[in-house]
Write a protein that holds these residues in place. Structure first.
Motif, PDB file in Angstrom:
ATOM      1  N   HIS A  42      18.697  83.992  51.396  1.00  0.00           N
ATOM      2  CA  HIS A  42      18.491  82.607  51.703  1.00  0.00           C
ATOM      3  C   HIS A  42      19.727  82.550  53.049  1.00  0.00           C
ATOM      4  O   HIS A  42      20.755  82.087  53.403  1.00  0.00           O
ATOM      5  CB  HIS A  42      19.100  82.248  50.132  1.00  0.00           C
ATOM      6  N   PRO A  43      19.466  80.538  53.323  1.00  0.00           N
ATOM      7  CA  PRO A  43      19.262  79.859  54.370  1.00  0.00           C
ATOM      8  C   PRO A  43      19.966  79.228  53.624  1.00  0.00           C
ATOM      9  O   PRO A  43      20.146  78.447  52.566  1.00  0.00           O
ATOM     10  CB  PRO A  43      18.599  79.082  55.123  1.00  0.00           C
TER      11      PRO A  43
ATOM     12  N   LEU B  85      23.644  77.774  48.890  1.00  0.00           N
ATOM     13  CA  LEU B  85      22.498  78.862  49.708  1.00  0.00           C
ATOM     14  C   LEU B  85      21.642  77.733  48.861  1.00  0.00           C
ATOM     15  O   LEU B  85      21.790  77.470  48.074  1.00  0.00           O
ATOM     16  CB  LEU B  85      22.836  80.679  49.579  1.00  0.00           C
ATOM     17  N   HIS B  86      20.603  77.429  49.549  1.00  0.00           N
ATOM     18  CA  HIS B  86      18.967  76.629  49.579  1.00  0.00           C
ATOM     19  C   HIS B  86      18.268  77.998  48.560  1.00  0.00           C
ATOM     20  O   HIS B  86      18.003  79.395  48.661  1.00  0.00           O
ATOM     21  CB  HIS B  86      17.946  76.528  50.875  1.00  0.00           C
TER      22      HIS B  86
ATOM     23  N   ASP C 155      21.156  78.815  42.370  1.00  0.00           N
ATOM     24  CA  ASP C 155      22.231  78.361  42.445  1.00  0.00           C
ATOM     25  C   ASP C 155      21.679  79.008  44.210  1.00  0.00           C
ATOM     26  O   ASP C 155      22.941  79.035  44.333  1.00  0.00           O
ATOM     27  CB  ASP C 155      23.086  78.786  41.873  1.00  0.00           C
ATOM     28  N   GLY C 156      20.772  80.489  44.184  1.00  0.00           N
ATOM     29  CA  GLY C 156      21.335  80.608  45.493  1.00  0.00           C
ATOM     30  C   GLY C 156      21.779  82.574  46.068  1.00  0.00           C
ATOM     31  O   GLY C 156      22.489  82.595  46.713  1.00  0.00           O
ATOM     32  N   ASP C 157      22.270  82.856  44.637  1.00  0.00           N
ATOM     33  CA  ASP C 157      23.712  83.785  44.733  1.00  0.00           C
ATOM     34  C   ASP C 157      22.539  84.724  45.048  1.00  0.00           C
ATOM     35  O   ASP C 157      22.061  86.192  44.378  1.00  0.00           O
ATOM     36  CB  ASP C 157      24.265  84.016  43.568  1.00  0.00           C
ATOM     37  N   VAL C 158      22.474  85.436  46.760  1.00  0.00           N
ATOM     38  CA  VAL C 158      21.831  86.482  47.138  1.00  0.00           C
ATOM     39  C   VAL C 158      22.410  87.639  46.468  1.00  0.00           C
ATOM     40  O   VAL C 158      21.525  88.611  46.630  1.00  0.00           O
ATOM     41  CB  VAL C 158      21.724  86.561  48.534  1.00  0.00           C
TER      42      VAL C 158
ATOM     43  N   GLY D 214      23.028  81.531  57.522  1.00  0.00           N
ATOM     44  CA  GLY D 214      22.792  81.797  56.222  1.00  0.00           C
ATOM     45  C   GLY D 214      23.770  83.430  55.188  1.00  0.00           C
ATOM     46  O   GLY D 214      23.741  84.179  55.878  1.00  0.00           O
ATOM     47  N   ILE D 215      22.932  83.732  54.127  1.00  0.00           N
ATOM     48  CA  ILE D 215      23.438  85.383  54.314  1.00  0.00           C
ATOM     49  C   ILE D 215      22.571  85.949  53.755  1.00  0.00           C
ATOM     50  O   ILE D 215      21.340  85.274  52.959  1.00  0.00           O
ATOM     51  CB  ILE D 215      24.310  84.890  52.885  1.00  0.00           C
ATOM     52  N   SER D 216      22.503  87.379  53.640  1.00  0.00           N
ATOM     53  CA  SER D 216      21.745  87.789  53.018  1.00  0.00           C
ATOM     54  C   SER D 216      22.470  89.213  51.811  1.00  0.00           C
ATOM     55  O   SER D 216      23.360  89.389  52.470  1.00  0.00           O
ATOM     56  CB  SER D 216      20.631  89.092  53.949  1.00  0.00           C
ATOM     57  N   ALA D 217      21.934  89.835  51.687  1.00  0.00           N
ATOM     58  CA  ALA D 217      22.925  90.858  50.075  1.00  0.00           C
ATOM     59  C   ALA D 217      21.511  92.296  50.477  1.00  0.00           C
ATOM     60  O   ALA D 217      20.002  91.959  50.028  1.00  0.00           O
ATOM     61  CB  ALA D 217      23.324  90.450  49.144  1.00  0.00           C
TER      62      ALA D 217
END
Length: 400
Positions: free
Chosen positions: A252-253, A273-274, A278-281, A387-390
């Motif tokens: 998510h960005p 995170l968008h 709540d965007g918790d990747v 952003g963040i990825s997982a």
């Protein structure tokens, strides 16, 4: 069985039928399953919480095996035709390519398996699949070890040569086109009765290949068989038995607002995170890995980004619901390996808190959870700090 319903008999907290279905669905090559049962049990089984996602239909059978197998095969045909029609309406080229790659839907293999055989191994299922793909039809057989006698009026009339005799098991595999041809020659409503699919194919002069079966692949027939199954399935210590592995990923960005929800905790001072939730990747990746291991779809399918899923819902709630669904289906998480990639914020000091949070949600020891972090090394959205990825790998096992 002395009046007992063997398919409903509980083994390690789950009905015998559930174990028999899972013995097939644990094999990735099995794409879909139709359960054929008595008409008065259709709704009961269709709504059972332990039914895996691979089961696409539960239908009523007939008075004889021949009619029940035909009902299951017809349901698979209808499902495939519906899927093919939908694909043709959207992408004719893609549908043609898919048909060429699989050899056409008529060449797909269907397996017919007894609901009372819960101990068949994945290796035997694959062996039958391979043999049916190569030769058209195949069954597992077990040589007869005991001396065979022909008995008349309670007296031994003769000793039968057992060298050319064997007992047949399931699953029995056949290419769909051959099965259709057999049903066309001997319709389900006809006077003939077949004790298994091989007998039907033999009557049509279709070659049936025999491969070695398994003595452990018993068909529950008498009450004592339940004790043997219970010993094999329910008596194993935790960690021994059926285990599955799944993987999941999400990205998510960054969006407006704070705090950041990540790994089941809140990170103060960092942008959130968008996303619809709540965007918790990190939790999304874990949830998808668990669902994938159990062949239960994905997080987006369970909680679509629409009015049916509350906007801003906490991903902790989503992961907890996934854990509940796995438990209802007889699975439990045993380990998770999670990797988070993002240039910001710095996560090293927060990883243990994330491990604890995930372990708490899943109800597993903290040492069963691994959480790692990478800066992204200036690569992509994550490395640029946008952003963040997982990604996650999860293992699940049958609940004891």
């Amino acid at each position: 069985m002395g009046g007992a319903d063997k398919l409903s008999h509980e083994i390690a907290g789950r009905p015998l039928l559930a174990w028999s279905i899972d013995a097939l669905t644990v094999v990735p090559e099995i794409e879909r399953v139709v359960v054929v049962t008595a008409a008065d049990r259709v709704e009961e089984i269709r709504s059972a919480p332990w039914l895996p996602a691979a089961v696409v239909a539960v239908v009523a059978g007939g008075a004889r095996r021949h009619e029940s197998v035909a009902a299951g095969a017809a349901t698979l045909d209808a499902i495939d035709k519906s899927a093919a029609d939908a694909a043709a309406g959207h992408a004719d080229v893609a549908a043609d390519d898919a048909g060429a790659a699989s050899g056409g839907s008529h060449d797909r293999v269907v397996l017919i398996h007894d609901g009372a055989r819960p101990l068949v191994s994945a290796g035997l299922v694959r062996a039958i699949l391979d043999a049916a793909i190569r030769g058209g039809a195949a069954i597992p057989i077990v040589p007869i070890a005991e001396t065979v006698k022909r008995v008349e009026d309670g007296r031994v009339a003769a000793t039968v040569d057992r060298e050319e005799l064997a007992t047949a098991q399931t699953p029995q595999g056949v290419r769909r086109g051959l099965l259709r041809s057999a049903f066309a020659q001997f319709p389900p409503g006809g006077p003939e009765t077949w004790t298994d699919e091989a007998a039907l194919l033999e009557a049509c002069r279709i070659v049936v290949h025999a491969i070695p079966g398994e003595t452990s692949n018993l068909k529950v027939t008498v009450p004592a068989d339940l004790d043997r199954v219970r010993s094999a399935l329910g008596g194993a210590p935790p960690g021994i038995g059926i285990t599955r592995i799944g993987s999941g990923s999400d990205s998510h960005p960054f969006g407006p607002g704070s705090p950041l929800a990540l790994g089941g905790i809140e990170v103060a001072g960092a942008y959130r995170l968008h996303g619809h939730s709540d965007g918790d990747v990190a939790l999304h990746a874990v949830a998808d890995a668990l669902l994938g291991a159990a062949a239960m779809g994905d997080l987006g399918g369970l909680f679509p980004a629409g009015p049916e899923t509350p906007r801003g819902i906490a991903s902790r709630e989503l992961l907890a619901e996934v854990a509940r669904r796995l438990a209802s289906a007889g699975w439990r998480a045993t380990s998770v390996d999670l990797t988070i990639v993002g240039a910001r914020p710095r996560l090293a000091a927060l990883l243990d808190k994330m491990r604890q949070a995930i372990a708490e949600i899943l109800g597993v020891p903290t040492d069963a959870i691994s959480v790692k972090a990478s800066s992204g090394n200036l690569v992509g959205m994550e490395g640029a700090g946008r952003g963040i990825s997982a990604s996650a790998i999860a293992a699940i096992e049958r609940s004891p």
